[in-house]
Design an enzyme around this catalytic site. Structure first.
Site, PDB file in Angstrom:
ATOM      1  CE  LYS A 179     -30.299  30.168 -28.710  1.00 40.38           C
ATOM      2  NZ  LYS A 179     -31.696  30.614 -28.995  1.00 40.38           N
TER       3      LYS A 179
ATOM      4  CD  GLU B 254     -35.351  16.011 -37.706  1.00 41.59           C
ATOM      5  OE1 GLU B 254     -34.441  16.865 -38.028  1.00 41.59           O
ATOM      6  OE2 GLU B 254     -35.212  15.311 -36.616  1.00 41.59           O
TER       7      GLU B 254
ATOM      8  CD  GLU C  29     -29.192  13.757 -26.826  1.00 43.65           C
ATOM      9  OE1 GLU C  29     -29.660  13.225 -27.638  1.00 43.65           O
ATOM     10  OE2 GLU C  29     -28.687  13.352 -25.729  1.00 43.65           O
TER      11      GLU C  29
ATOM     12  CB  CYS D  65     -35.086  14.595 -31.990  1.00 44.60           C
ATOM     13  SG  CYS D  65     -35.505  13.991 -30.285  1.00 44.60           S
TER      14      CYS D  65
HETATM   15  P1  NAP Z   1     -31.658  24.472 -34.644  1.00 43.50           P
HETATM   16  O1  NAP Z   1     -31.580  25.418 -35.730  1.00 43.50           O
HETATM   17  O2  NAP Z   1     -30.251  23.744 -34.815  1.00 43.50           O
HETATM   18  O3  NAP Z   1     -31.647  25.443 -33.337  1.00 43.50           O
HETATM   19  C1  NAP Z   1     -31.459  24.507 -32.180  1.00 43.50           C
HETATM   20  C2  NAP Z   1     -30.840  25.763 -30.925  1.00 43.50           C
HETATM   21  O4  NAP Z   1     -29.617  26.292 -31.570  1.00 43.50           O
HETATM   22  C3  NAP Z   1     -31.692  26.955 -31.121  1.00 43.50           C
HETATM   23  O5  NAP Z   1     -31.740  27.475 -29.837  1.00 43.50           O
HETATM   24  C4  NAP Z   1     -31.086  27.830 -31.938  1.00 43.50           C
HETATM   25  O6  NAP Z   1     -31.455  29.309 -31.624  1.00 43.50           O
HETATM   26  C5  NAP Z   1     -29.643  27.532 -31.620  1.00 43.50           C
HETATM   27  N1  NAP Z   1     -28.739  27.842 -32.810  1.00 43.50           N
HETATM   28  C6  NAP Z   1     -28.994  28.116 -34.110  1.00 43.50           C
HETATM   29  N2  NAP Z   1     -27.679  28.403 -34.695  1.00 43.50           N
HETATM   30  C7  NAP Z   1     -26.712  28.258 -33.661  1.00 43.50           C
HETATM   31  C8  NAP Z   1     -25.280  28.180 -33.858  1.00 43.50           C
HETATM   32  N3  NAP Z   1     -24.754  28.666 -35.159  1.00 43.50           N
HETATM   33  N4  NAP Z   1     -24.547  28.003 -32.692  1.00 43.50           N
HETATM   34  C9  NAP Z   1     -25.224  27.492 -31.480  1.00 43.50           C
HETATM   35  N5  NAP Z   1     -26.495  27.577 -31.312  1.00 43.50           N
HETATM   36  C10 NAP Z   1     -27.477  27.885 -32.611  1.00 43.50           C
HETATM   37  O7  NAP Z   1     -32.684  23.395 -34.480  1.00 43.50           O
HETATM   38  P2  NAP Z   1     -34.346  23.748 -34.372  1.00 43.50           P
HETATM   39  O8  NAP Z   1     -34.891  23.901 -35.576  1.00 43.50           O
HETATM   40  O9  NAP Z   1     -34.653  24.698 -33.353  1.00 43.50           O
HETATM   41  O10 NAP Z   1     -34.717  22.200 -33.651  1.00 43.50           O
HETATM   42  C11 NAP Z   1     -35.142  21.111 -34.372  1.00 43.50           C
HETATM   43  C12 NAP Z   1     -34.110  20.067 -34.672  1.00 43.50           C
HETATM   44  O11 NAP Z   1     -33.678  19.682 -33.139  1.00 43.50           O
HETATM   45  C13 NAP Z   1     -34.421  18.849 -35.368  1.00 43.50           C
HETATM   46  O12 NAP Z   1     -33.304  18.540 -36.244  1.00 43.50           O
HETATM   47  C14 NAP Z   1     -34.670  17.953 -34.187  1.00 43.50           C
HETATM   48  O13 NAP Z   1     -34.299  16.645 -34.500  1.00 43.50           O
HETATM   49  C15 NAP Z   1     -33.421  18.249 -33.310  1.00 43.50           C
HETATM   50  N6  NAP Z   1     -33.981  17.783 -31.814  1.00 43.50           N
HETATM   51  C16 NAP Z   1     -33.157  16.638 -31.468  1.00 43.50           C
HETATM   52  C17 NAP Z   1     -33.426  16.270 -29.988  1.00 43.50           C
HETATM   53  C18 NAP Z   1     -32.721  15.127 -29.701  1.00 43.50           C
HETATM   54  O14 NAP Z   1     -32.622  14.622 -28.254  1.00 43.50           O
HETATM   55  N7  NAP Z   1     -31.433  14.353 -30.264  1.00 43.50           N
HETATM   56  C19 NAP Z   1     -34.466  16.592 -29.256  1.00 43.50           C
HETATM   57  C20 NAP Z   1     -35.310  17.770 -30.018  1.00 43.50           C
HETATM   58  C21 NAP Z   1     -34.747  18.293 -31.094  1.00 43.50           C
HETATM   59  P3  NAP Z   1     -32.730  30.079 -32.543  1.00 43.50           P
HETATM   60  O15 NAP Z   1     -33.778  29.174 -32.032  1.00 43.50           O
HETATM   61  O16 NAP Z   1     -32.476  31.330 -32.330  1.00 43.50           O
HETATM   62  O17 NAP Z   1     -32.297  29.499 -34.087  1.00 43.50           O
END
Ligand code: NAP
Ligand code: MG
Length: 496
Positions: free
Chosen positions: A198, A403, A272, A306
């Site tokens: 997804k 963050e 991650e 991230c």
């Molecule tokens: P997010 O809101 O957690 O969303 C990540 C993914 O999860 C999206 O596809 C989102 O869908 C989906 N999602 C949302 N709610 C969910 C739920 N309850 N159950 C399962 N999936 C769900 O994060 P983001 O704002 O897109 O991304 C930014 C974050 O990612 C930052 O905190 C960053 O640090 C982290 N990140 C970490 C790494 C690493 O390798 N550690 C790499 C890149 C990013 P939707 O898009 O439809 O909301």
């Protein structure tokens, strides 16, 4: 960034394109975007059973690019069933045959690199130079690297009989849409698992074009399924009883929800999550190079990284000089149209992210930190934010704890290496760190004590498929890349 872009640490395997002779603004005509996409399930694009679609926009213009399918619960189930049906034959296929598909996909990503880079930039807002020079070459590199492992797993895990887990449910964020796909799909397929992926809501397009590439590569139907949608789609995917392994990259908040949800389910999980990484500059560092590293560390991909080096610790004796150099460098960053090959800082991925960044920056000013932004005009449409530097930051300020995920750097100072370690580790996160010094022994001393999954020395944001990546503490658990990353997709419990 400028002379030192974030790049792969290996020789690029992507044949260099003839950018010299291309017009200076990359043309959106290089990619053919459909009006309306289906979910990619069981080897083909199909209208979603939910009968719902959503618009994905270009954050640099706010123009609608296409309609993506909003996969509902029945779509999730159909995709998981397709992946389950394909899992047996895929796992039984001779590993060298599995490898051939991955090699073919890697080659096709290279051949279509220009289309993919343009699409990534249009849908997500990152500078075309980064999509072209970093993201897409690394995507191909991940498939090549994992293709090489497919028939060597018994050597990677001596004494055990590595077995695939079954269906992997993978959920990825919007900051590196295609690269995060590659980090997840390549190891899953190489180890004999099948996938339902997804993508994030704001960036579904490259995953759909990638799905088309796998179909053209002849990948058997059901081995990879791509179901765009919202948070609910991700939630039903990770909760689906036939998903054996969940791999999630995203926020710590959602990661915690998933961990709680999966507790006791027997599913394998890797997370991650977020970060607040420390970039530490000692007085003996080559300062001009360190400035480039620090700038790359925080402004690469608008800080939507991230492992962004978002907390800068400068040794007190060089603080004024270093901050002066940083300000001068910020003044030269080009902010604006991501399709312009000279752009350093592109568009913020969404209106919601722009609001989050603005709110946190306002809190920095209110809490008493001093803000610097270069005099640069921002485009009148789209979502943009000026590169921002804070000095006078204290460790209790929100901008040094939370963050921001944007182009905002918080600087603090330290006197001794011990103090640098104490301050750098004073965070709930533990993803990455960077150290700038000419003393090799100090690098090792620091690396031993920094509680972060990656420590870069005299460089930053270097990624390579051979190198495991992942966090400590609230940055998650499990590793992606390298031999460690393979283990996350294997049952290693039977002894040979
Ligand atoms: P997010 O809101 O957690 O969303 C990540 C993914 O999860 C999206 O596809 C989102 O869908 C989906 N999602 C949302 N709610 C969910 C739920 N309850 N159950 C399962 N999936 C769900 O994060 P983001 O704002 O897109 O991304 C930014 C974050 O990612 C930052 O905190 C960053 O640090 C982290 N990140 C970490 C790494 C690493 O390798 N550690 C790499 C890149 C990013 P939707 O898009 O439809 O909301
Ligand atoms: Mg978009």
């Amino acid at each position: 960034m400028g002379d030192q872009p974030a790049s792969t640490s290996h020789t690029p395997i992507l044949a260099p394109l003839d950018w010299e002779y291309a017009p200076s603004r990359e043309s959106a005509d290089l990619v053919s975007i459909g009006d309306r996409y289906g979910v990619f399930v069981d080897g083909d694009f199909r209208p979603p059973l939910s009968k719902k679609w959503f618009e994905t926009i270009n954050p640099a213009t706010e123009d609608v690019l296409a309609e993506a399918p909003l996969a509902g619960e029945r779509d999730v189930d159909r995709a998981v069933q397709a992946a389950k049906k394909a899992a047996g034959p895929w796992a039984k296929l001779a590993p060298a045959e599995r490898a051939k598909y991955l090699f073919r996909i890697a080659r096709m990503v290279q051949e279509r690199s220009r289309e993919l880079a343009v699409l990534e930039t249009l849908d997500g807002g990152k500078p075309i130079r980064e999509a072209r020079d970093v993201d897409v070459p690394l995507v191909a590199a991940h498939f090549f690297y994992h293709a090489g492992w497919a028939d060597k797993l018994e050597y990677a895990f001596a004494g055990v009989d590595p077995k695939p887990l079954g269906v992997a449910g993978q959920v990825i964020p919007w900051n590196f849409p295609l690269l995060m796909l590659a980090w997840k799909v390549a190891p899953a397929l190489a180890t004999g698992n099948t996938v339902v992926l997804k993508p994030a809501e704001t960036t579904p397009l490259t995953a759909l074009h990638f799905a088309q590439i796998t179909a053209e590569a002849g990948l058997p139907p059901g081995v990879l399924n791509v179901i765009p949608g919202a948070g609910d789609t991700g939630a039903s995917l990770v909760g689906h009883p036939d998903v054996a392994k969940v791999a999630f990259t995203g926020s710590t908040e959602v990661g915690k929800l998933i961990q709680r949800r999966l507790a006791g389910s027997g599913k394998r999980l890797t997370l991650e999550l977020g970060g607040k990484s420390a970039h530490i500059v000692f007085e003996d560092a080559p300062l001009d190079q360190a400035v480039e590293g620090v700038v790359n560390g925080i402004f690469f991909n608008q800080g939507h990284v991230c492992c962004a080096g978002s907390r800068l610790f400068i040794q007190e004796s060089i603080q004024d000089v270093f901050v002066g150099k940083l300000r001068d460098r910020l003044q030269t960053l080009r902010v604006g149209d991501p399709m312009d090959k000279n752009t350093d800082v592109g568009a913020i991925n969404s209106a919601a992210q722009l609001e989050k960044i603005s709110e946190l920056v306002d809190s920095g000013v209110e809490e008493g930190a001093e803000m610097f932004q270069p005099d640069c005009a921002l485009p009148s449409r789209g979502f943009f934010f000026k590169p921002t530097l804070f000095t006078g930051v204290s460790q209790s300020h929100r901008i040094s704890q939370e963050e921001i995920f944007g182009p905002v750097l918080s600087t603090m100072s330290f006197r001794t290496p011990d103090e640098a370690i104490e301050k750098a580790n004073n965070t709930p996160y533990g993803l990455a760190a960077g150290v700038w010094t000419t003393k090799g022994s100090r690098i090792l001393w620091m690396a031993d004590r920094l509680r972060s999954g990656v420590v870069w020395a005299n460089t930053y944001n270097k990624f390579d498929p051979t190198s495991p990546f992942g966090g400590y503490k609230e940055s998650g658990f499990g590793r992606e890349g390298g031999r460690h990353g393979l283990a996350s997709y294997l049952d290693l419990s039977s002894v040979r």
